[in-house]
Design an enzyme around this catalytic site. Structure first.
Site, PDB file in Angstrom:
ATOM      1  N   HIS A  41       1.620   2.072  -3.517  1.00  0.00           N
ATOM      2  CA  HIS A  41       0.523   2.851  -4.119  1.00  0.00           C
ATOM      3  C   HIS A  41       0.573   4.298  -3.614  1.00  0.00           C
ATOM      4  O   HIS A  41       0.386   5.249  -4.376  1.00  0.00           O
ATOM      5  CB  HIS A  41      -0.834   2.250  -3.727  1.00  0.00           C
ATOM      6  N   GLU A  58      -0.410  -0.646  -9.897  1.00  0.00           N
ATOM      7  CA  GLU A  58      -0.029  -1.912  -9.267  1.00  0.00           C
ATOM      8  C   GLU A  58       1.465  -2.181  -9.440  1.00  0.00           C
ATOM      9  O   GLU A  58       2.077  -2.845  -8.610  1.00  0.00           O
ATOM     10  CB  GLU A  58      -0.879  -3.047  -9.853  1.00  0.00           C
ATOM     11  N   GLU A 118       0.834  -1.211   0.000  1.00  0.00           N
ATOM     12  CA  GLU A 118       0.000   0.000   0.000  1.00  0.00           C
ATOM     13  C   GLU A 118       0.869   1.263   0.000  1.00  0.00           C
ATOM     14  O   GLU A 118       0.495   2.272  -0.598  1.00  0.00           O
ATOM     15  CB  GLU A 118      -0.967   0.003   1.189  1.00  0.00           C
TER      16      GLU A 118
HETATM   17 ZN    ZN Z   1      -2.519  -3.091  -5.128  1.00  0.00          ZN
END
Ligand code: ZN
Length: 519
Positions: A273, A299, A270
């Site tokens: 991201h 991603e 995360e």
């Molecule tokens: Zn992801």
């Protein structure tokens, strides 16, 4: 009163930023719903979110958007390829055309069917009751087919759905890319299994007190460059990352006191991201230059930090001694090599989200194949469990004992997300290809990681990928950054290299020597 093209362009951007005020407010309400809202708040929250979504949709589909797009396209810069203006207009036009083509009744029906679908799915998974979920899936597939027809496509309706998540990508292109990938992955997995070696898996399943996990993973997040002045980390049942504003990026995780891996690698994922969102230019927030390129590229950033960096030996040469100090009891008798082997074990399993780097993509390829068949009508939902289980036997040599551990395990289809799964595998492939280039540009990278220095890599990603927003389409960005079209080779050679060391596989797979493939 007439506007100049320049004024139309400025007005278009102003309206996009205004629309972002609505969508980011909705994002905050959605974040709150998943992190701290009391259960009784759910129905009013659904109304708030539906209302904001409707306002944002009305703003976008207002005929004024179309007029401004037409006027702004007269800008000289808009008529040249690869300019900022051309990219901005291309992406606003794409969103506008798509939204305009969807009848309001279909949008509302899809929202309703996916809300009901998710509720039915949760219960069906808990009760292992595919029959209870089937009518919902049938309805959702039917509506998504209508959506594809409304949006339009060239060769297959799946493309119209895929395009929402991965603009410009096509099923045909992915099929070619994934066919090679599948064959090579199956061979790699077979070779690894042929060694009959396995790590001390139990060392990850010991006492890892939640409080210590939290302190430890926050240190790692700071080290790789996540800015806690412009972000938060909270606890939720299902981890996610969301952007509330240009300097407010929220990530979440969940802790298991008896397992080290889920929270630690989940947070690195995360944070990956989050670094992308923190690396977008704040002044462009809400406009195409301030939005992520595609889900596949998003991603790639999470998988790069989670796997390419976070499961590498140099990373743990720095962090393992610190982990030993933090989790004294559980890691006292463990060596660095044993730990690195354990976090990289290859073992076919039934559940996608628990899969290792090699088998993970086979889970995705199964879903990609099945959802294409659902959308074209070649597979009816009633036959899904049987076909699902057959593919698991074929690709992973596993027999799902029930549908809860089979075709009911993922939330995506119940939420109307068809065409989404391939972006996960694209992310893995893009991550490996970007990392290969980063290693060429930053020859000291491993040495830096051993010393706990990660900011040069973060800044390389920021410079080459993050700051561009949607200026380039994913395929174009990949070429611009790496000089090549996307290929499975960097990912496959990364895996082969890693497993050769961990599993002591001597000669590389014979196919590795075959001539390079054209995409
Ligand atoms: Zn992801």
């Amino acid at each position: 009163m007439s506007r100049t093209p320049q004024q139309a362009y400025a007005e278009l951007l102003r309206r996009e930023k205004e629309r972002a005020l609505l969508t980011s407010s909705a994002a905050l309400l959605a974040w709150d719903e998943r992190t701290c809202m009391p259960r009784s708040g759910a129905s009013y929250r659904a109304e708030q979110l539906a209302y904001l979504a409707r306002l944002a949709h009305e703003m976008l589909t207002d005929p004024v958007t179309g007029e401004l797009l037409a006027e702004a396209s007269e800008l000289p810069a808009a008529q040249q390829a690869h300019t900022v203006e051309a990219a901005v207009l291309r992406e606003i036009r794409r969103a506008y055309e798509r939204a305009k083509k969807l009848p309001r009744s279909l949008v509302e029906e899809l929202a309703r069917a996916s809300t009901l679908g998710q509720q039915a799915w949760e219960q069906a998974r808990r009760m292992n009751d595919f029959a209870g979920f089937r009518p919902h899936l049938e309805r959702i597939v039917q509506l998504k087919r209508q959506e594809a027809e409304a949006v339009g496509y060239e060769s297959t309706p799946y493309d119209a759905l895929l395009d929402e998540y991965e603009p410009g990508e096509t099923a045909d292109n992915l099929r070619k890319l994934f066919t090679t990938l599948r064959q090579e992955l199956m061979q790699i997995i077979q070779e690894v299994q042929g060694t009959n070696r396995s790590p001390r898996r139990d060392i990850l399943e010991r006492d890892y007190p939640v409080h210590f996990q939290e302190v430890f993973v926050r240190c790692a997040a700071v080290a790789i460059g996540f800015d806690f002045e412009a972000g938060r980390l909270d606890v939720t049942a299902h981890p996610f990352c969301t952007s509330i504003g240009p300097r407010d990026i929220r990530i979440t995780t969940r802790y298991n006191p008896r397992h080290f891996a889920p929270a630690f690698f989940g947070v690195l994922h995360e944070v990956g991201h989050g670094l992308y969102e923190q690396g977008l230019e704040p002044e462009h927030f809400g406009t195409p230059l301030g939005l992520a390129c595609s889900l596949g590229i998003h991603e790639s950033q999470s998988r790069l930090w989670e796997n390419q960096v976070g499961r590498s030996r140099p990373f743990w040469e720095h962090f393992f001694p610190r982990a030993q100090q933090t989790f004294l009891e559980s890691l006292r008798d463990v060596t660095l090599d044993e730990f690195v082997f354990a976090i990289n074990e290859v073992r076919p399993s039934l559940i996608r989200v628990e899969a290792d780097e090699a088998t993970y993509n086979l889970h995705i390829l199964i879903r990609f194949e099945l959802e294409q068949a659902l959308v074209t009508g070649d597979l009816v939902p009633a036959d899904l469990p049987g076909v699902w289980n057959e593919r698991y036997r074929q690709y992973l040599n596993l027999n799902p004992p029930d549908d809860a551990q089979g075709c009911l395990q993922d939330i995506h289809w119940s939420a109307g997300l068809l065409g989404y799964f391939p972006t996960y595998t694209l992310g893995n492939l893009y991550a490996a290809q970007f990392m290969e280039k980063a290693r060429q540009d930053l020859p000291q990278l491993d040495e830096q990681m051993r010393r706990g220095k990660f900011l040069e890599l973060r800044d390389w990603l920021r410079e080459n990928i993050h700051r561009h927003g949607q200026r380039y389409r994913a395929a174009e960005l990949c070429r611009k950054v790496t000089g090549k079209a996307l290929s499975p080779e960097p990912f496959l050679s990364y895996l082969r290299h890693k497993y050769a060391q961990l599993y002591g596989i001597k000669s590389p797979a014979p196919t590795a020597k075959s001539p390079p493939r054209k995409r």
